[in-house]
Design an enzyme around this catalytic site. Sequence first.
Site, PDB file in Angstrom:
ATOM      1  N   THR A 131       0.815  -1.212   0.000  1.00 33.07           N
ATOM      2  CA  THR A 131       0.000   0.000   0.000  1.00 33.07           C
ATOM      3  C   THR A 131       0.852   1.266   0.000  1.00 33.07           C
ATOM      4  OG1 THR A 131      -1.540   1.250   1.384  1.00 33.07           O
ATOM      5  CG2 THR A 131      -0.080  -0.238   2.546  1.00 33.07           C
ATOM      6  N   ASP A 132       0.265   2.363  -0.468  1.00 30.48           N
ATOM      7  CA  ASP A 132       0.965   3.654  -0.401  1.00 30.48           C
ATOM      8  C   ASP A 132       1.035   4.182   1.037  1.00 30.48           C
ATOM      9  OD1 ASP A 132      -1.716   4.343  -0.029  1.00 30.48           O
ATOM     10  OD2 ASP A 132      -1.777   5.842  -1.624  1.00 30.48           O
ATOM     11  N   GLU A 133       0.239   3.589   1.951  1.00 33.44           N
ATOM     12  CA  GLU A 133       0.201   4.113   3.327  1.00 33.44           C
ATOM     13  C   GLU A 133       1.531   3.917   4.058  1.00 33.44           C
ATOM     14  OE1 GLU A 133      -3.256   3.417   5.692  1.00 33.44           O
ATOM     15  OE2 GLU A 133      -4.586   3.415   3.952  1.00 33.44           O
ATOM     16  N   TYR A 157      -2.154  -0.412  10.922  1.00 30.88           N
ATOM     17  CA  TYR A 157      -2.252  -1.094   9.618  1.00 30.88           C
ATOM     18  C   TYR A 157      -1.017  -0.806   8.777  1.00 30.88           C
ATOM     19  CZ  TYR A 157      -3.402  -1.613   4.655  1.00 30.88           C
ATOM     20  OH  TYR A 157      -3.344  -1.926   3.314  1.00 30.88           O
ATOM     21  N   LYS A 161       1.999  -3.255   7.343  1.00 32.67           N
ATOM     22  CA  LYS A 161       2.314  -3.444   5.920  1.00 32.67           C
ATOM     23  C   LYS A 161       3.775  -3.059   5.654  1.00 32.67           C
ATOM     24  CE  LYS A 161      -0.040  -4.548   2.928  1.00 32.67           C
ATOM     25  NZ  LYS A 161      -0.431  -5.882   2.375  1.00 32.67           N
TER      26      LYS A 161
END
Length: 354
Positions: A131-133, A157, A161
């Site tokens: 993810t970009d997060e 989260y 990741k």
Amino acid sequence: MKNILITGGAGFIGSHVVRLFVNKYPEYKIVNLDKLTYAGNLENLKDIENVSNYAFVKADICDFESVSNVFAKYSINGVLHLAAESHVDRSIKDPFTFAKTNILGTLSLLQAAKECWKENYSDKLFHHISTDEVYGALQFDETLFTEQTKYNPHSPYSASKAGSDHFVRAFHNTYGLPVVITNCSNNYGPYQFPEKLIPLFINNICNNKPLPVYGKGENVRDWLYVIDHARAIDLIFHKGRTGETYNIGGFNEWKNIDLIKVIIKTVDKFLGRAEGESEKLITYVTDRAGHDLRYAIDSSKLKNELGWQPSLQFEEGIEKTVKWYLENRQWLDNVTSGAYKQYYEEYYEYRDKK
Ligand code: NAD
Ligand code: DAU
């Protein structure tokens, strides 16, 4: 001949990736390994469940023995790893489950791949869908996340990741495992669990329920139609450079409140309501803890190296998405009532006993 293990294939993005691979590559064997958590729904794959190059295995990625058995049984030579706990709000309430599934589960898969492949890496690839997060959050005046942006995850989260990405790179650096990592922006489209903004709001508008906007609705997300994500994964899996990271996104930033108004307008139009009638459902609620202000991804590397670009304009994607949820109210009702769990678990248990 490729035997591909897709983890999390009963989830939102995974089901689109499974469908694409099963239909596009009849010569491949596609094995979908999924624990069927609350987010796993085999109804997402109803149209391909009996196709001969597809197999489903119910298992937990954290269960090293089961995962290793799947590698051996199907002679797996490619992995598309999507299984994860994916919802930020749940990670705030229960970070342990996120660390376990996302970090230890990924480690278990990496170790199984390493042991099964025994350094015969020539036709192998472990593709981690991330993810970009992991890059943290941008201020309004900052430039987009690139592949060089330093990791700075904020939520449990995104921390989990980021941890899983680091393990994937560690296996590449330490053992030479052939890996590729993709970091994608917010996806939307059919089969998304209605806890996420877009399907939740479509469902609530249909049922005249409040639309809970976190904070002032000023946070920005960068939206990509899920099938364009699946196309990018296909391209990178086959043509990407081993050991590399690719960002995936459609240069499509929206402030939450503006996006919500587009959703309302589109749903109202399809339901035959007056334009903007459902705006009265907007309810500002307490902000998400640690709510990241803005995500925005630069996917130029993917475009320049592999020629990928999104196939859909956002307005077209939103229309298609709203239409899909309205035409598949039964799917939504089965998910919100919990009925999707019972039927399919029983169906697969029965099939496996036969
Ligand atoms: P999802 O929550 O819809 O689906 C996750 C799937 O993983 C479910 O089928 C679930 O049953 C399965 N799963 C969960 N724990 C498992 C375990 N221990 N063992 C086996 N299976 C397990 O998620 P999604 O939105 O489809 O996201 C898929 C992947 O893409 C995730 O890794 C996520 O981090 C990443 N991603 C998502 C987005 C997005 O906008 N949704 C964007 C970028 C990256
Ligand atoms: O950026 C990629 C990520 O996008 C993925 O890695 C995650 O798996 C995926 O869930 C998504 O994370 P977000 O937190 O951005 O998605 P969500 O749909 O939960 O929220 C989108 C925005 O809308 C966010 O700013 C929070 C806000 N929101 C969300 C919900 C559920 C609301 O205002 N109200 C809501 O009820």
